[in-house]
Every structure is written in C-alpha cells, then in structure tokens.
Design an enzyme around this catalytic site. Structure first.
Site, PDB file in Angstrom:
ATOM      1  N   HIS A 196      -2.572  -3.230  -3.593  1.00 24.02           N
ATOM      2  CA  HIS A 196      -4.051  -3.055  -3.141  1.00 24.02           C
ATOM      3  C   HIS A 196      -4.926  -2.716  -4.149  1.00 24.02           C
ATOM      4  O   HIS A 196      -6.098  -3.349  -4.269  1.00 24.02           O
ATOM      5  CB  HIS A 196      -3.967  -1.825  -2.010  1.00 24.02           C
ATOM      6  CG  HIS A 196      -5.365  -1.905  -1.118  1.00 24.02           C
ATOM      7  ND1 HIS A 196      -5.485  -0.798  -0.463  1.00 24.02           N
ATOM      8  CD2 HIS A 196      -6.281  -2.480  -1.255  1.00 24.02           C
ATOM      9  CE1 HIS A 196      -6.596  -1.130   0.368  1.00 24.02           C
ATOM     10  NE2 HIS A 196      -7.103  -2.211   0.000  1.00 24.02           N
TER      11      HIS A 196
ATOM     12  N   ASP B  72      -3.548   2.222  -4.841  1.00 19.71           N
ATOM     13  CA  ASP B  72      -2.063   2.101  -4.376  1.00 19.71           C
ATOM     14  C   ASP B  72      -1.379   0.927  -4.411  1.00 19.71           C
ATOM     15  O   ASP B  72      -2.471  -0.183  -4.513  1.00 19.71           O
ATOM     16  CB  ASP B  72      -2.148   2.631  -2.834  1.00 19.71           C
ATOM     17  CG  ASP B  72      -3.053   1.788  -2.032  1.00 19.71           C
ATOM     18  OD1 ASP B  72      -4.162   1.455  -2.686  1.00 19.71           O
ATOM     19  OD2 ASP B  72      -2.803   1.383  -1.015  1.00 19.71           O
TER      20      ASP B  72
ATOM     21  N   HIS C 158       0.911  -1.236   0.009  1.00 14.55           N
ATOM     22  CA  HIS C 158      -0.095  -0.037   0.057  1.00 14.55           C
ATOM     23  C   HIS C 158       0.884   1.307   0.250  1.00 14.55           C
ATOM     24  O   HIS C 158       1.954   1.105   0.493  1.00 14.55           O
ATOM     25  CB  HIS C 158      -0.738   0.100   1.327  1.00 14.55           C
ATOM     26  CG  HIS C 158      -1.698  -1.146   1.584  1.00 14.55           C
ATOM     27  ND1 HIS C 158      -3.035  -1.012   1.208  1.00 14.55           N
ATOM     28  CD2 HIS C 158      -1.324  -2.074   2.326  1.00 14.55           C
ATOM     29  CE1 HIS C 158      -3.555  -2.288   1.689  1.00 14.55           C
ATOM     30  NE2 HIS C 158      -2.514  -2.851   2.378  1.00 14.55           N
TER      31      HIS C 158
ATOM     32  N   GLU D 251       2.386  -0.875   4.746  1.00 10.89           N
ATOM     33  CA  GLU D 251       1.977   0.646   4.278  1.00 10.89           C
ATOM     34  C   GLU D 251       3.397   1.291   3.874  1.00 10.89           C
ATOM     35  O   GLU D 251       4.230   1.210   4.987  1.00 10.89           O
ATOM     36  CB  GLU D 251       1.227   1.222   5.441  1.00 10.89           C
ATOM     37  CG  GLU D 251      -0.268   1.040   5.502  1.00 10.89           C
ATOM     38  CD  GLU D 251      -1.040   1.514   4.530  1.00 10.89           C
ATOM     39  OE1 GLU D 251      -0.738   2.178   3.585  1.00 10.89           O
ATOM     40  OE2 GLU D 251      -2.301   1.278   4.446  1.00 10.89           O
TER      41      GLU D 251
END
Ligand code: ZN
Length: 297
Positions: A176, A186, A67, A136
């Site tokens: 994602h 993303d 992500h 992330e």
C-alpha cells in the site's frame, strides 16, 4: 478474542456460506463447501462476513496490494463490515495472526472491486481499487512488529494462488505504501518481500546487477532528476519534482526493497537496487541507467 466473538463469527460465516457477499465468476477462487474453500493442501479459505466497501469491477485485475490492518482481527472485521464510523472500506482477503495456523477470510469475491487502495497510483494505473485485489494482514504496525511465520505462510499461499489465477506480474505485487507515496506505510518494512519473491510472488532485484550498479555509482552519481525518472519508470507516482516528494518516494521504495535503513535518502545502495529493478522488470528510461555490457565484476 472472546469465545462470544468466535461464536458470532461462526454464525456469520455459516450465513455467508449460503448467501455469499456478491456475485462470483469463473475467475474467483473456486467454490465453497460448508464455508471452507480448500484450494490446495497449503491454502484453505474461510468464507468470511461480507465487506461493506465494494462495487462492480470495471477493469481487469492487474495488481495485488498488501496491507497491514493496524488493528486486531475483531476490529478489522468490524471495520471491513462497515460497523465503525468513517468511510466505507473493503478488501478481498483478511489474514489473521494466529498460531499455529493463520486463518484466511474471504470478505468479497475477486470479481468485485473493493475499497482498499484509496487515492493511489502505480505506473499507468490510477485509483487502484478497480484494477487490484487487496489482502489485509492483521498486524498493528508491520514496521515494528515482525510477521509470525504461520501468517507469512498463509499470505504466501494465498498470494501464489492469486498471482497465478489472475496472471499478476511480479512488479505489480505492491505494498500500500508503494501506491500511496507519503500517505501510507503498510504493510511495513518487516514484511518479508524477498522471501515472497523467492517463492514466486513479487519482484526482487538480481544481486549481481545490484553489485554492478553499486560499483558504477562510486565513480558517477546519479542526479535527482535521473533518480526521479527511475522511480517513475519502476511505477512510483511522484506528484512533483521537489526534494520532499523524492524523499517520500525513496522512503516508500526502501520500505519495500531496502528495509535495513528506511530514511528517505537516495544513497548508493538504494539507487543501485532501484536501477537493478528497472533493468529487470521495466525498460530502462535512459542509457546512463544501464551498465555498459562490457563491464564485468
Ligand atoms: Zn493499507
């Protein structure tokens, strides 16, 4: 980032180094010492603050989802700790964009499921929080802002460790945007997927196969149903057979595998890459999708 923020983070990290943010298992990324886990010379993980959106894991880990945060590091840390309004979210790892060395924070152990995927599907998998790990990466929009090299190297070292530890297959290292077609964009078209694949993380087609398929497509185009079938064979979830959904799935595919032009149009280059990926990683759904063995270029 402000000095006071760094101080607050340091305190949080030291607290969590003692308490952790949940249970650990032998499949987690080893033990910690003073909040810092040194996995190998290229990979050090900071025990970060606990992610709010987590639950017991009921399925084995099969997928790694990448992500971008669409926010700064402090803002991402706040969100992941449940300090902002809205749904509870969570993730296993958060990678900063700092130079010369990006930092990797572990927000919850691999043994827990984190709420990072949302409504999602990939191949036979549904609602991927339970079957995946999430990373992330701090970037406001990976379709616009290139990922700095120190951050790329940190994410790569982490991903190499995770795919090895959990035996995640190349085609199951996904964006994602791959698993939430039409809903997410993303980590974006500037994420260096080819570099990752060259270094043992994720899928990439063989150039020779792409060339063969491209030549075949010049004389015989695929129909939309054949392209839909290939996308589904590779893993993409198309909820219906409309042109709109096909365009969104092609856009997601291009964001990952043909970043030079992300327009949702199934041109020959895009279709050839898709065919080469299905040939390499999935069983071909139809004979027409595979080049005849006798053809040479
Ligand atoms: Zn995301």
């Amino acid at each position: 980032m402000t000095p006071s923020y760094l101080k607050r983070l340091a305190v949080l990290c030291s607290i969590l180094a003692i308490s952790g943010c949940g249970t650990t298992s032998s499949k987690d990324s080893g033990g910690t010492s003073d909040g810092l886990l040194v996995v190998n010379p290229k990979l050090s993980i900071i025990q970060g603050p606990a992610s709010a959106g987590v639950e017991a894991r009921k399925q084995p880990i099969s997928i790694l989802v990448l992500h971008h945060t669409a926010s700064s590091l402090p803002s991402a840390l706040d969100t992941l700790q449940g300090r902002t309004k809205g749904h509870k979210v969570g993730v296993h790892y958060l990678v900063s964009a700092e130079a010369p060395k990006a930092r990797i924070f572990r927000m919850c152990p691999d043994s827990l499921a984190a709420f990072h995927a949302g409504k999602s599907a990939w191949g036979k998998f549904e609602s991927l929080n339970q079957s995946s790990l999430g990373i992330e990466i701090v970037n406001y929009d990976g379709n616009i802002n290139p990922y700095p090299q120190p951050q790329v190297e940190a994410v790569l070292a982490l991903a190499q460790h995770l795919v090895t530890t959990h035996q995640i297959s190349p085609e199951n290292v996904v964006a994602h945007s791959d698993i939430a077609v039409g809903r997410k964009i993303d980590p974006g078209s500037l994420f260096p997927w080819e570099y990752f694949a060259a270094n043992g993380v994720g899928a990439w087609p063989d150039a020779k196969d792409v060339q063969v398929f491209r030549i075949l497509l010049k004389s015989k185009k695929l129909t939309n149903p054949e392209i839909q079938q290939l996308l589904r064979a590779y893993g993409y979830r198309l909820d219906d057979n409309t042109d709109k959904t096909l365009g969104l799935a092609i856009e997601a595919f291009q964001r990952h595998f043909r970043a030079a032009k992300v327009d949702g149009v199934a041109d020959d280059d895009t279709v050839a890459i898709l065919q080469a990926l299905v040939k390499k990683y999935r069983s071909a759904p139809a004979k027409a999708a595979t080049p005849a063995p006798s053809r040479r270029v």
